[in-house]
Design an enzyme around this catalytic site. Structure first.
Site, PDB file in Angstrom:
ATOM      1  N   TRP A  61     -15.509   3.829  25.632  1.00  0.00           N
ATOM      2  CA  TRP A  61     -15.256   3.943  24.066  1.00  0.00           C
ATOM      3  C   TRP A  61     -15.001   5.131  23.639  1.00  0.00           C
ATOM      4  CZ3 TRP A  61     -20.063   2.565  20.713  1.00  0.00           C
ATOM      5  CH2 TRP A  61     -21.142   2.952  21.413  1.00  0.00           C
ATOM      6  N   ASN A  62     -14.216   5.416  22.516  1.00  0.00           N
ATOM      7  CA  ASN A  62     -14.040   6.582  21.876  1.00  0.00           C
ATOM      8  C   ASN A  62     -14.410   6.749  20.427  1.00  0.00           C
ATOM      9  OD1 ASN A  62     -12.254   7.612  24.097  1.00  0.00           O
ATOM     10  ND2 ASN A  62     -10.959   6.007  23.616  1.00  0.00           N
ATOM     11  N   HIS A  69      -3.216   8.465   5.891  1.00  0.00           N
ATOM     12  CA  HIS A  69      -1.862   8.467   5.798  1.00  0.00           C
ATOM     13  C   HIS A  69      -1.036   8.768   7.216  1.00  0.00           C
ATOM     14  CE1 HIS A  69      -1.875   7.256   1.532  1.00  0.00           C
ATOM     15  NE2 HIS A  69      -3.028   7.841   1.824  1.00  0.00           N
ATOM     16  N   HIS A  73       1.219   3.155   8.011  1.00  0.00           N
ATOM     17  CA  HIS A  73       0.137   3.048   7.307  1.00  0.00           C
ATOM     18  C   HIS A  73       0.611   2.555   5.869  1.00  0.00           C
ATOM     19  CE1 HIS A  73       1.709   6.922   5.823  1.00  0.00           C
ATOM     20  NE2 HIS A  73       1.023   6.620   4.744  1.00  0.00           N
ATOM     21  N   ASP A  75       0.058   2.487   1.757  1.00  0.00           N
ATOM     22  CA  ASP A  75      -0.449   3.253   0.578  1.00  0.00           C
ATOM     23  C   ASP A  75      -1.054   2.420  -0.705  1.00  0.00           C
ATOM     24  OD1 ASP A  75       0.867   5.460   1.683  1.00  0.00           O
ATOM     25  OD2 ASP A  75       2.559   5.489   0.409  1.00  0.00           O
ATOM     26  N   HIS A  79      -3.596   6.243  -4.246  1.00  0.00           N
ATOM     27  CA  HIS A  79      -3.034   7.220  -3.457  1.00  0.00           C
ATOM     28  C   HIS A  79      -2.332   8.293  -4.447  1.00  0.00           C
ATOM     29  CE1 HIS A  79      -1.007   9.680  -0.371  1.00  0.00           C
ATOM     30  NE2 HIS A  79       0.065   9.180  -0.733  1.00  0.00           N
ATOM     31  N   HIS A 203       6.418   7.015  -4.884  1.00  0.00           N
ATOM     32  CA  HIS A 203       5.162   7.169  -5.046  1.00  0.00           C
ATOM     33  C   HIS A 203       4.825   7.035  -6.457  1.00  0.00           C
ATOM     34  CE1 HIS A 203       5.172   8.660  -0.965  1.00  0.00           C
ATOM     35  NE2 HIS A 203       4.124   8.490  -0.713  1.00  0.00           N
TER      36      HIS A 203
HETATM   37 MN    MN Z   1       1.138   7.565   2.629  1.00  0.00          MN
END
Ligand code: MN
Length: 253
Positions: A61-62, A69, A73, A75, A79, A203
């Site tokens: 495992w990690n 972002h 991904h 938003d 944001h 945005h």
């Molecule tokens: Mn973004």
């Protein structure tokens, strides 16, 4: 037979195809680069905890670290400052993460004009041909940019990447019933959008209207113009502004 039974049968039989719209997530995944003095997101990074060794003889495992972002991904409205009183990514209702999607393809236009901007008339012409944008659904804006997704420099293209005009971004936010905008580029805005009025209009207007963004999508060329259903899975990061997401599309074949 129930609806869901029919669905899983169709997925198993291939008459409903599951198209993965997600870019692989690794340390090589391109990320946005903002100039000084702005803060920057982390690259995705893993750190091994154990791998069938003395640290854990039977298991691998990690840990990982990542920006919200980074990579493909989601938003969330908070944001952006215009959406600061809106939903964080954990507050987005689960039922809104399964939604119809349409594809508007401008990949031919970006070949000679990487800074191509979508205008209101382009969307209206699309609607005249294909019908209205889906209420509560995604407008997926195809630019061909996913083909550059494995090459940082080609993908970021020194900030010359396609997007949407400020007028069109405002119109999509306020005059259409879409839940959000999905793009193939590193963000929903054009590379030059820092110089627009207002800056970063996608945005600013979309998140300010409580709408969502999906970025760094792949395989939009495998979707029909209308009729796909998108399942977007951001992590419910409490008070998070966004999250890496697995984004899938269901397509009838
Ligand atoms: Mn973004």
């Amino acid at each position: 037979m129930s609806l869901l039974h029919d669905l899983v049968e169709a997925v198993a039989a291939g008459s409903v195809e599951v198209v993965d719209l997600t870019a692989p997530l690794s340390g090589d995944t391109p990320i946005l680069r903002l100039p000084e003095p702005f803060g920057n997101t982390w690259r995705f990074q893993t750190e091994e905890i154990s791998r069938y060794d003395e640290r854990g003889p039977g298991w691998y495992w990690n840990n990982f670290r990542s920006g919200e972002h980074t990579g493909t991904h989601f938003d969330a409205p908070i944001h952006w400052v215009t959406g600061r009183d809106g939903e964080d990514v954990a507050q987005v209702p689960a039922r809104k993460l399964i939604a119809p999607a349409v594809v508007l393809d401008r990949s031919a236009q970006t070949v000679d004009n990487p800074g191509y901007l979508l205008e209101i008339d382009d969307v209206k012409a699309w609607e005249a041909e294909h019908g209205p944008l889906p209420a509560g659904g995604w407008l997926l804006y195809r630019t061909g940019w996913d083909a550059r997704g494995d090459d940082d420099d080609a993908y970021l293209n020194a900030g010359n990447t396609p997007g949407i005009s400020p007028e069109c971004a405002k119109w999509l936010a306020t005059e259409t019933p879409i839940a959000g905008l999905g793009v193939e580029t590193v963000g929903t805005d054009a590379g030059a959008a820092h110089s627009f009025d207002p800056p970063f209009p996608c945005h600013s207007f979309l998140l300010g209207a409580g709408k969502y963004g999906l970025t760094q999508l792949r395989n939009l060329d495998r979707l029909p113009v209308t009729g796909a259903v998108v399942i977007a899975g951001p992590l419910p990061i409490v008070r998070g502004s966004g999250s890496p997401a697995r984004v899938l599309a269901l397509v009838e074949r």
